[in-house]
Design a protein around this motif. Structure first.
Motif, mmCIF file in Angstrom:
data_model
loop_
_atom_site.group_PDB
_atom_site.id
_atom_site.type_symbol
_atom_site.label_atom_id
_atom_site.label_comp_id
_atom_site.label_asym_id
_atom_site.label_seq_id
_atom_site.Cartn_x
_atom_site.Cartn_y
_atom_site.Cartn_z
ATOM 1 N N GLN A 266 5.081 -16.948 38.620
ATOM 2 C CA GLN A 266 4.307 -15.785 39.063
ATOM 3 C C GLN A 266 3.384 -16.134 40.229
ATOM 4 N N GLN A 267 2.802 -17.333 40.194
ATOM 5 C CA GLN A 267 1.895 -17.731 41.283
ATOM 6 C C GLN A 267 2.634 -17.773 42.617
ATOM 7 N N ARG A 268 3.837 -18.310 42.622
ATOM 8 C CA ARG A 268 4.636 -18.374 43.855
ATOM 9 C C ARG A 268 4.955 -16.958 44.349
ATOM 10 N N SER A 269 5.329 -16.087 43.425
ATOM 11 C CA SER A 269 5.607 -14.697 43.808
ATOM 12 C C SER A 269 4.378 -14.042 44.421
ATOM 13 N N ASP A 270 3.229 -14.245 43.783
ATOM 14 C CA ASP A 270 1.978 -13.687 44.307
ATOM 15 C C ASP A 270 1.670 -14.251 45.694
ATOM 16 N N ASP A 271 1.911 -15.552 45.875
ATOM 17 C CA ASP A 271 1.646 -16.190 47.170
ATOM 18 C C ASP A 271 2.590 -15.677 48.262
ATOM 19 N N ILE B 165 3.869 -12.615 48.387
ATOM 20 C CA ILE B 165 3.350 -11.282 48.741
ATOM 21 C C ILE B 165 2.114 -11.420 49.617
ATOM 22 N N LYS B 166 1.234 -12.346 49.267
ATOM 23 C CA LYS B 166 0.020 -12.574 50.061
ATOM 24 C C LYS B 166 0.383 -13.000 51.486
ATOM 25 N N ASN C 132 1.735 -9.953 53.380
ATOM 26 C CA ASN C 132 0.637 -9.050 53.734
ATOM 27 C C ASN C 132 -0.257 -9.622 54.826
#
Length: 82
Positions: A46-51, A53-54, A57
């Protein structure tokens, strides 16, 4: 903006919408990701996915339609580079 796509087995046409935008955005994100080895090789969680997206953006530039119509904006693959 239109994307040339197959509309039947024998003909092409100009199409638009999210089904045409999604592969283009995925390609841009893949290009950005390829230039970020630490994120590319990170554990798939999940952290990689969030990163990811970040990262996407952080390269988005508003184009004047507001978040309701353009989200974070248009991804500028050259933003922040020399």
């Amino acid at each position: 903006m239109g994307i040339i796509s197959w509309v039947s087995k024998t003909s092409k046409g100009v199409m638009d919408g999210t089904s045409m935008a999604c592969p283009a955005v995925a390609g841009l994100i893949a290009r950005l990701l390829s230039a970020t080895p630490e994120l590319l090789s990170a554990e798939r969680n999940q952290q990689r996915s969030d990163d990811i997206i970040k990262m996407a953006n952080s390269h988005a530039v508003p184009i004047g339609f507001g978040p309701e119509y353009e989200g974070a904006g248009l991804i500028d693959q050259n933003q922040g580079q020399g």
